[in-house]
Design a protein around this motif. Structure first.
Motif, PDB file in Angstrom:
ATOM      1  N   PRO A 136     103.084  12.191 -91.033  1.00  0.00           N
ATOM      2  CA  PRO A 136     102.840  11.473 -92.376  1.00  0.00           C
ATOM      3  C   PRO A 136     101.559  10.781 -92.791  1.00  0.00           C
ATOM      4  O   PRO A 136     101.177  10.498 -93.985  1.00  0.00           O
ATOM      5  CB  PRO A 136     104.115  11.489 -92.789  1.00  0.00           C
ATOM      6  N   LYS A 137     101.649   9.807 -92.136  1.00  0.00           N
ATOM      7  CA  LYS A 137     100.427   8.741 -92.141  1.00  0.00           C
ATOM      8  C   LYS A 137      99.160   9.433 -92.442  1.00  0.00           C
ATOM      9  O   LYS A 137      97.620   8.749 -92.720  1.00  0.00           O
ATOM     10  CB  LYS A 137     100.753   7.614 -91.435  1.00  0.00           C
ATOM     11  N   GLU A 138      98.543   9.983 -90.674  1.00  0.00           N
ATOM     12  CA  GLU A 138      97.495  10.965 -90.613  1.00  0.00           C
ATOM     13  C   GLU A 138      97.122  12.244 -91.711  1.00  0.00           C
ATOM     14  O   GLU A 138      95.961  12.201 -92.074  1.00  0.00           O
ATOM     15  CB  GLU A 138      97.633  11.991 -89.450  1.00  0.00           C
ATOM     16  N   HIS A 171      90.601  10.355 -87.219  1.00  0.00           N
ATOM     17  CA  HIS A 171      89.850  10.582 -86.330  1.00  0.00           C
ATOM     18  C   HIS A 171      91.227  11.384 -85.310  1.00  0.00           C
ATOM     19  O   HIS A 171      91.006  12.606 -84.957  1.00  0.00           O
ATOM     20  CB  HIS A 171      89.320   9.402 -85.381  1.00  0.00           C
ATOM     21  N   ARG A 172      92.231  11.167 -85.201  1.00  0.00           N
ATOM     22  CA  ARG A 172      93.844  11.702 -84.615  1.00  0.00           C
ATOM     23  C   ARG A 172      93.640  13.072 -85.688  1.00  0.00           C
ATOM     24  O   ARG A 172      94.416  13.179 -84.678  1.00  0.00           O
ATOM     25  CB  ARG A 172      94.434  11.029 -84.726  1.00  0.00           C
ATOM     26  N   ALA A 173      93.609  13.090 -86.431  1.00  0.00           N
ATOM     27  CA  ALA A 173      94.430  13.519 -87.897  1.00  0.00           C
ATOM     28  C   ALA A 173      93.087  15.069 -87.549  1.00  0.00           C
ATOM     29  O   ALA A 173      93.446  16.398 -87.266  1.00  0.00           O
ATOM     30  CB  ALA A 173      93.870  13.734 -89.132  1.00  0.00           C
ATOM     31  N   ARG A 174      92.239  14.478 -86.953  1.00  0.00           N
ATOM     32  CA  ARG A 174      90.872  15.635 -87.348  1.00  0.00           C
ATOM     33  C   ARG A 174      90.964  16.064 -85.901  1.00  0.00           C
ATOM     34  O   ARG A 174      91.107  17.717 -85.743  1.00  0.00           O
ATOM     35  CB  ARG A 174      89.361  15.413 -87.373  1.00  0.00           C
ATOM     36  N   ARG A 175      91.211  15.248 -84.808  1.00  0.00           N
ATOM     37  CA  ARG A 175      91.554  15.773 -83.679  1.00  0.00           C
ATOM     38  C   ARG A 175      92.753  17.300 -83.228  1.00  0.00           C
ATOM     39  O   ARG A 175      92.602  18.457 -82.560  1.00  0.00           O
ATOM     40  CB  ARG A 175      91.641  14.654 -82.406  1.00  0.00           C
TER      41      ARG A 175
END
Length: 196
Positions: A136-138, A171-175
């Motif tokens: 959820p935070k991402e 960055h994590r969300a896009r990855r």
């Protein structure tokens, strides 16, 4: 008190502290875009309530707004994000349903009446599936930058987190989204999911 439309949000808030009728200008400036954002996140059925609750909470917190920030959008989106947090499970279920069926009920509800109709596509289903697997935070950071067009600094202010946390979550969300999309950049398959 004047309700001059050329006043920045901070000045509107300063004046609204003494003349509550001035607050309407803030609502007229930001309610429509906030409604579109909430609708894309949670659907039309709760968007009206979330937007109303956002502006009610903002009105109650006028005295706490830092008028050193001329744009109140991040503040309003931060309030909305807290309210959206209460509905995150429903949001994840909606993305999973879109990934399975390709029928985007959010886009086909409010956005149809406001903007041009956007039809569901295989890319949208893939993207919805990618969004559903995000934490959820991402997801919050990714969608605030993609759908609300907030800068990193504005997202940090909206969520009350350091800018470094915004960058790392994004960055994590896009990855994760690229992995879910078989290494395709989410922007190439319509990161504007839900936009008309």
């Amino acid at each position: 008190m004047s309700t001059d439309p050329d006043l920045d949000d901070a000045e509107v808030i300063r004046r609204a502290r003494h003349d509550p009728t001035v607050f309407a200008l803030l609502f007229h400036r930001h309610a429509r875009s906030l409604h579109r954002y909430v609708t894309r996140r949670l659907g039309d059925s709760v968007a009206d309530d979330i937007v109303a609750d956002t502006f009610t909470a903002a009105f109650r917190r006028l005295h706490r707004y830092d008028t050193g920030h001329p744009d109140a959008r991040p503040w309003l989106y931060g309030i909305a994000a807290n309210l959206i947090g209460k509905h995150r499970r429903a949001e994840a279920r909606a993305y999973l349903a879109l990934a399975r069926t390709g029928a985007d009920e959010v886009v086909e509800s409010y956005a149809d009446r406001v903007e041009a109709r956007v039809t569901a596509s295989a890319a949208q289903r893939q993207l919805a599936g990618a969004l559903a697997v995000l934490r959820p935070k991402e997801r919050e950071v990714l969608l605030m930058t993609a759908w609300a067009d907030l800068s990193y600094e504005e997202v940090a202010r909206a969520l009350g987190i350091p800018i470094g946390a915004v960058r790392s979550r994004l960055h994590r969300a896009r990855r994760k989204a690229r992995e879910a999309l078989n290494e395709v950049d989410p922007s190439e398959v319509g990161m504007e999911l839900g936009r008309g």
